[in-house]
Design a protein around this motif. Structure first.
Motif, PDB file in Angstrom:
ATOM      1  N   ASN A 106     -11.516   2.747  24.507  1.00 52.36           N
ATOM      2  CA  ASN A 106     -10.158   2.949  24.007  1.00 52.36           C
ATOM      3  C   ASN A 106      -9.947   1.923  22.895  1.00 52.36           C
ATOM      4  O   ASN A 106      -9.550   0.784  23.141  1.00 52.36           O
ATOM      5  N   TRP A 107     -10.246   2.315  21.655  1.00 53.30           N
ATOM      6  CA  TRP A 107     -10.194   1.392  20.522  1.00 53.30           C
ATOM      7  C   TRP A 107      -8.792   0.840  20.289  1.00 53.30           C
ATOM      8  O   TRP A 107      -8.626  -0.311  19.892  1.00 53.30           O
ATOM      9  N   ASP A 108      -7.779   1.656  20.527  1.00 50.02           N
ATOM     10  CA  ASP A 108      -6.411   1.178  20.339  1.00 50.02           C
ATOM     11  C   ASP A 108      -6.124   0.010  21.283  1.00 50.02           C
ATOM     12  O   ASP A 108      -5.617  -1.027  20.870  1.00 50.02           O
ATOM     13  N   LYS A 109      -6.483   0.178  22.532  1.00 52.05           N
ATOM     14  CA  LYS A 109      -6.212  -0.858  23.538  1.00 52.05           C
ATOM     15  C   LYS A 109      -7.127  -2.069  23.385  1.00 52.05           C
ATOM     16  O   LYS A 109      -6.674  -3.218  23.466  1.00 52.05           O
ATOM     17  N   PHE A 127       9.596  -1.806   1.256  1.00 51.28           N
ATOM     18  CA  PHE A 127       8.515  -1.096   0.588  1.00 51.28           C
ATOM     19  C   PHE A 127       8.608   0.385   0.923  1.00 51.28           C
ATOM     20  O   PHE A 127       9.186   0.771   1.929  1.00 51.28           O
ATOM     21  N   ILE A 128       8.007   1.208   0.067  1.00 52.15           N
ATOM     22  CA  ILE A 128       7.928   2.646   0.307  1.00 52.15           C
ATOM     23  C   ILE A 128       6.450   3.012   0.475  1.00 52.15           C
ATOM     24  O   ILE A 128       5.584   2.453  -0.212  1.00 52.15           O
ATOM     25  N   VAL A 129       6.164   3.911   1.399  1.00 47.78           N
ATOM     26  CA  VAL A 129       4.787   4.330   1.668  1.00 47.78           C
ATOM     27  C   VAL A 129       4.314   5.230   0.534  1.00 47.78           C
ATOM     28  O   VAL A 129       4.927   6.249   0.238  1.00 47.78           O
ATOM     29  N   ARG A 130       3.213   4.826  -0.095  1.00 44.13           N
ATOM     30  CA  ARG A 130       2.629   5.572  -1.202  1.00 44.13           C
ATOM     31  C   ARG A 130       1.452   6.421  -0.751  1.00 44.13           C
ATOM     32  O   ARG A 130       1.300   7.568  -1.175  1.00 44.13           O
ATOM     33  N   GLU A 131       0.583   5.853   0.101  1.00 44.03           N
ATOM     34  CA  GLU A 131      -0.603   6.561   0.572  1.00 44.03           C
ATOM     35  C   GLU A 131      -0.880   6.168   2.016  1.00 44.03           C
ATOM     36  O   GLU A 131      -0.617   5.041   2.414  1.00 44.03           O
ATOM     37  N   MET A 132      -1.473   7.103   2.756  1.00 41.70           N
ATOM     38  CA  MET A 132      -1.869   6.854   4.137  1.00 41.70           C
ATOM     39  C   MET A 132      -3.382   7.023   4.229  1.00 41.70           C
ATOM     40  O   MET A 132      -3.925   7.999   3.710  1.00 41.70           O
ATOM     41  N   HIS A 133      -4.039   6.057   4.869  1.00 37.39           N
ATOM     42  CA  HIS A 133      -5.491   6.103   5.032  1.00 37.39           C
ATOM     43  C   HIS A 133      -5.836   5.878   6.498  1.00 37.39           C
ATOM     44  O   HIS A 133      -5.993   4.730   6.936  1.00 37.39           O
ATOM     45  N   PRO A 134      -5.946   6.958   7.283  1.00 37.07           N
ATOM     46  CA  PRO A 134      -6.284   6.806   8.696  1.00 37.07           C
ATOM     47  C   PRO A 134      -7.747   6.383   8.866  1.00 37.07           C
ATOM     48  O   PRO A 134      -8.597   6.735   8.049  1.00 37.07           O
ATOM     49  N   ASP A 135      -7.997   5.610   9.924  1.00 35.96           N
ATOM     50  CA  ASP A 135      -9.376   5.308  10.287  1.00 35.96           C
ATOM     51  C   ASP A 135      -9.743   6.161  11.498  1.00 35.96           C
ATOM     52  O   ASP A 135      -8.956   7.000  11.925  1.00 35.96           O
ATOM     53  N   SER A 136     -10.900   5.964  12.042  1.00 39.87           N
ATOM     54  CA  SER A 136     -11.319   6.789  13.178  1.00 39.87           C
ATOM     55  C   SER A 136     -11.054   6.107  14.519  1.00 39.87           C
ATOM     56  O   SER A 136     -11.513   6.579  15.552  1.00 39.87           O
ATOM     57  N   LEU A 137     -10.286   4.998  14.498  1.00 42.06           N
ATOM     58  CA  LEU A 137     -10.063   4.215  15.711  1.00 42.06           C
ATOM     59  C   LEU A 137      -8.620   4.242  16.191  1.00 42.06           C
ATOM     60  O   LEU A 137      -8.256   3.522  17.111  1.00 42.06           O
ATOM     61  N   GLY A 138      -7.765   5.036  15.536  1.00 42.31           N
ATOM     62  CA  GLY A 138      -6.359   5.102  15.934  1.00 42.31           C
ATOM     63  C   GLY A 138      -5.450   4.219  15.108  1.00 42.31           C
ATOM     64  O   GLY A 138      -4.306   3.975  15.468  1.00 42.31           O
ATOM     65  N   GLY A 139      -5.936   3.761  13.978  1.00 37.83           N
ATOM     66  CA  GLY A 139      -5.123   2.944  13.069  1.00 37.83           C
ATOM     67  C   GLY A 139      -5.025   3.599  11.710  1.00 37.83           C
ATOM     68  O   GLY A 139      -5.698   4.598  11.430  1.00 37.83           O
ATOM     69  N   GLN A 140      -4.166   3.036  10.879  1.00 39.36           N
ATOM     70  CA  GLN A 140      -4.052   3.499   9.496  1.00 39.36           C
ATOM     71  C   GLN A 140      -3.759   2.307   8.598  1.00 39.36           C
ATOM     72  O   GLN A 140      -3.109   1.350   9.002  1.00 39.36           O
TER      73      GLN A 140
END
Length: 108
Positions: free
Chosen positions: A4-7, A86-99
């Protein structure tokens, strides 16, 4: 047994290096969140001709598990430590449950 990468990874990183912020989605109610803020995140973009462009931008690391709906372009975030919006310009998800969210500063 899967990890569980998030935990096991993201939660301890945010507990150690994170700071408080208020996330303000375009739709819905603002909420408090723990983020890892980087004022000058550096990233490289490869252009069509093969050359590279190096850029810096403010960015935050987030845990997807903290969200009911994932971030979208145009959401806003107020970083408590620097007292800036700040305003969100781009989102870059990873494969572990983060961005990694790339941001633009909002001038008031």
């Amino acid at each position: 047994m899967s990890i569980n990468w998030d935990k096991e990874l993201l939660a301890p990183l945010h507990d150690t290096f994170g700071g408080n912020a208020e996330y303000r989605p375009r739709v819905g109610v603002a909420f408090k969140i723990n983020v890892i803020f980087d004022r000058a995140y550096t990233y490289i973009t490869t252009l069509d001709d093969g050359s590279e462009m190096v850029s810096t931008a403010p960015a935050i690391g987030i845990r997807e598990s903290d969200f009911v709906r994932l971030p979208v372009q145009g959401d806003k975030v107020f970083i408590d430590d620097v007292k800036e919006l700040f305003i969100v310009r781009e989102m870059h998800p990873d494969s572990l449950g983060g961005q990694k969210l790339l941001l633009n500063k909002v001038n008031r």
